[in-house]
Enzyme design. Structure first.
Site, mmCIF file in Angstrom:
data_model
loop_
_atom_site.group_PDB
_atom_site.id
_atom_site.type_symbol
_atom_site.label_atom_id
_atom_site.label_comp_id
_atom_site.label_asym_id
_atom_site.label_seq_id
_atom_site.Cartn_x
_atom_site.Cartn_y
_atom_site.Cartn_z
ATOM 1 N N ASP A 13 0.803 -1.224 0.000
ATOM 2 C CA ASP A 13 0.000 0.000 0.000
ATOM 3 C C ASP A 13 0.837 1.276 0.000
ATOM 4 O O ASP A 13 0.440 2.306 0.552
ATOM 5 C CB ASP A 13 -0.971 0.004 1.203
ATOM 6 N N LYS A 16 1.675 2.172 -5.093
ATOM 7 C CA LYS A 16 2.178 1.621 -6.365
ATOM 8 C C LYS A 16 1.229 1.921 -7.521
ATOM 9 O O LYS A 16 1.661 2.347 -8.587
ATOM 10 C CB LYS A 16 2.364 0.095 -6.233
ATOM 11 N N GLY A 17 -0.082 1.691 -7.275
ATOM 12 C CA GLY A 17 -1.061 1.894 -8.342
ATOM 13 C C GLY A 17 -1.022 3.322 -8.854
ATOM 14 O O GLY A 17 -0.956 3.564 -10.063
ATOM 15 N N LYS A 18 -1.011 4.279 -7.939
ATOM 16 C CA LYS A 18 -0.981 5.683 -8.340
ATOM 17 C C LYS A 18 0.241 5.979 -9.190
ATOM 18 O O LYS A 18 0.152 6.597 -10.250
ATOM 19 C CB LYS A 18 -0.987 6.599 -7.105
ATOM 20 N N GLY A 40 -4.623 -4.323 -3.725
ATOM 21 C CA GLY A 40 -5.615 -3.281 -4.001
ATOM 22 C C GLY A 40 -4.833 -2.044 -4.385
ATOM 23 O O GLY A 40 -4.184 -1.441 -3.538
ATOM 24 N N HIS A 41 -4.831 -1.722 -5.662
ATOM 25 C CA HIS A 41 -4.028 -0.597 -6.164
ATOM 26 C C HIS A 41 -4.974 0.525 -6.589
ATOM 27 O O HIS A 41 -5.771 0.370 -7.503
ATOM 28 C CB HIS A 41 -3.155 -1.057 -7.347
ATOM 29 N N GLN A 222 1.846 -6.174 -3.239
ATOM 30 C CA GLN A 222 2.267 -6.309 -1.843
ATOM 31 C C GLN A 222 3.523 -5.443 -1.626
ATOM 32 O O GLN A 222 3.733 -4.508 -2.373
ATOM 33 C CB GLN A 222 2.522 -7.769 -1.455
ATOM 34 N N SER A 410 5.254 12.155 -4.163
ATOM 35 C CA SER A 410 3.810 12.216 -4.385
ATOM 36 C C SER A 410 3.192 12.921 -3.180
ATOM 37 O O SER A 410 3.482 12.578 -2.040
ATOM 38 C CB SER A 410 3.274 10.785 -4.522
#
Ligand code: GDP
Ligand code: IMO
Ligand code: MG
Length: 426
Positions: A13, A16-18, A40-41, A222, A410
């Protein structure tokens, strides 16, 4: 061309997705190499907030190739929900999503076994997301698993029934009496959907794309401290989350790995059980959780929060061969008068700056350095020059300790809330 890698350096968390979404325009291909829907990204742009579980975070960029590699485990039930949501948003997944035939399937009974295993552990439970990850990887390494490519074979149903029968024996052993039918809801529909999708021999495809000069970004799931070999075992996930996992999870040779982006929060969080040396199980942790909205993107569970841990970061930078660092969420600490950063551990009466073999049964006590906090402007930060001096000092200190440059900072969940510290990323 070489494949770059972006992965989390903490317990997941990290954002990574962002950041994959932000970097995606620079790449032709985005590929997931391990994990499954335990991930969950979260991506935020143009007022949309979207959470991806199995699908790479380049999916919202038309024209980019998104690959789910052989190292990933796929649950057809969750996968169909993800596809349906994306299709509703107008994303044409038939054009830009490709799935490795060698990726393993998560069966409904894997989810049941995950639940049964956690129940049997009682207080010692891992705190799994209960998505069937452990049991599915167990069947993979135990050589019993079913793969995406198997669904194209005429005897798939027979093989599925055979594996389910085996699982049922284990479930009986565990006295797990919940109904299979409930867990199987959506299974057939998911399988039928996958049959219609782009199934590929991804190792050949990726190497051929690299040979043609196309750029690849491998997206970790992860975090490195949840790695099956190097995390705080047994409180880990069931895959190799470190850079090496890119090689086995995509079929890329180590010599083909380029930059390794290591992403970390300005503090630490962890979901589920297991040791967390800098955890603040107090008002400070509560404040971070509130301000950072630290609730699991997959399970909604509150995330445990604590100060930044430099020995842990040094460890994961070493394991991953990180070449560039990305810091997220310093905005969450805005308003703290002072903040702390862990520079070492007291272990067995001595101060050390490495991760000892066993921090599950042996306590490590963090040694902290206190630094001045910062306050960001109410209307956000739009430029590197707007960063308060105290935050610059914090980043400079971390960079010096870790000996790797911080190239991106970020400062909010939105795509636009991203600052280039190195002009290459402007
Ligand atoms: P991932 O699993 O590494 O992709 O991260 P998650 O999506 O599970 O969790 C990161 C959370 O922080 C998400 O809600 C993001 O929208 C959010 N986020 C990402 N970067 C920033 C940031 O710089 N500041 C703030 N405040 N939130 C961020
Ligand atoms: P992303 O990709 C945070 C944690 C679980 C549990 C342990 C094992 O969003 O960073 P599992 O379901 O794999 O059996 O759970 O790992 N965990 C995560 N924590 N982010 C994740 O993914 C995680 N995936 C698994 O909470 O402690
Ligand atoms: Mg997440």
């Amino acid at each position: 061309m070489k494949a770059d890698v972006l992965l989390g350096l903490q317990w997941g968390d990290e954002g990574k997705g962002k950041v994959v979404d932000v970097l995606a325009p620079r790449y032709d291909v985005i590929a997931r190499f391990q994990g499954g829907p335990n991930a969950g990204h979260t991506l935020e742009f143009e007022g949309i907030k979207h959470v991806l579980h199995t699908i790479p975070s380049g999916i919202f960029h038309p024209g980019k190739i998104n690959i789910i590699g052989n190292g990933v485990v796929i649950d057809p039930v969750i996968f169909k929900k993800e596809i349906d949501a994306l299709t509703k948003m107008g994303v044409d997944i038939r054009k830009n999503l490709f799935i490795s035939r060698k990726a393993h399937l998560i069966l409904p009974t894997h989810r049941m076994l995950d639940a049964a295993s956690e129940l049997s552990k009682g207080k010692e439970k891992i705190g799994s997301t209960l998505k069937g990850i452990g049991p599915s990887y167990m069947d993979k390494t135990g050589r019993n698993g079913l793969r995406i490519g198997d669904i194209e074979h005429p005897d798939f149903q027979k093989r599925y029934d055979g594996l389910v029968a085996k699982h049922n024996e284990l479930l009986t052993f565990h006295n797990f009496n919940k109904s299979l039918a409930d867990f199987e809801a959506g299974w057939s529909e998911g399988i039928e959907l996958i049959k219609t999708m782009n199934l590929i021999d991804s190792e050949y495809e990726i190497n051929s794309l690299l040979d043609k000069g196309m750029s690849v970004l491998a997206e970790g799931a992860q975090g490195s401290l949840l790695d099956i070999d190097f995390g705080s075992y047994p409180f880990v996930t069931s895959s190799n989350t470190v850079t090496a996992g890119t090689c086995t999870g995509l079929g890329i040779a180590p010599s083909r790995i380029g930059e390794v982006y290591g992403i970390f929060k300005a503090y630490c969080t962890r979901v589920g059980s297991g040791p967390f040396p800098t955890e603040q199980d107090n008002d400070i942790g509560e404040l971070i959780r509130k301000s950072g909205n630290e609730f699991g993107a997959t399970t909604g569970r509150p995330r445990r929060c604590g100060w930044l841990d430099l020995p842990a970061l040094k460890y994961t930078i070493m394991l991953n061969g990180v070449t560039k660092l990305i810091m997220t969420k310093p905005d969450v600490l805005s308003g703290f008068k002072t903040i702390r950063v862990c520079t070492g551990y007291i272990y067995d009466g001595h101060e050390i700056d490495r991760m000892p073999y066993d921090i599950v049964h042996n306590e490590v006590k963090p040694v902290y350095k206190e630094m001045a906090g910062w306050t960001l402007p109410d209307d956000g930060v739009h430029d590197m020059n707007q960063l308060p001096a105290e935050l610059c000092d914090y980043i400079n200190f971390i960079e010096k300790e870790l000996n790797v440059p911080v190239v991106i900072v970020s400062v909010g969940p939105d795509r636009k809330e991203t600052l280039a510290r190195d002009p290459e990323f402007a």
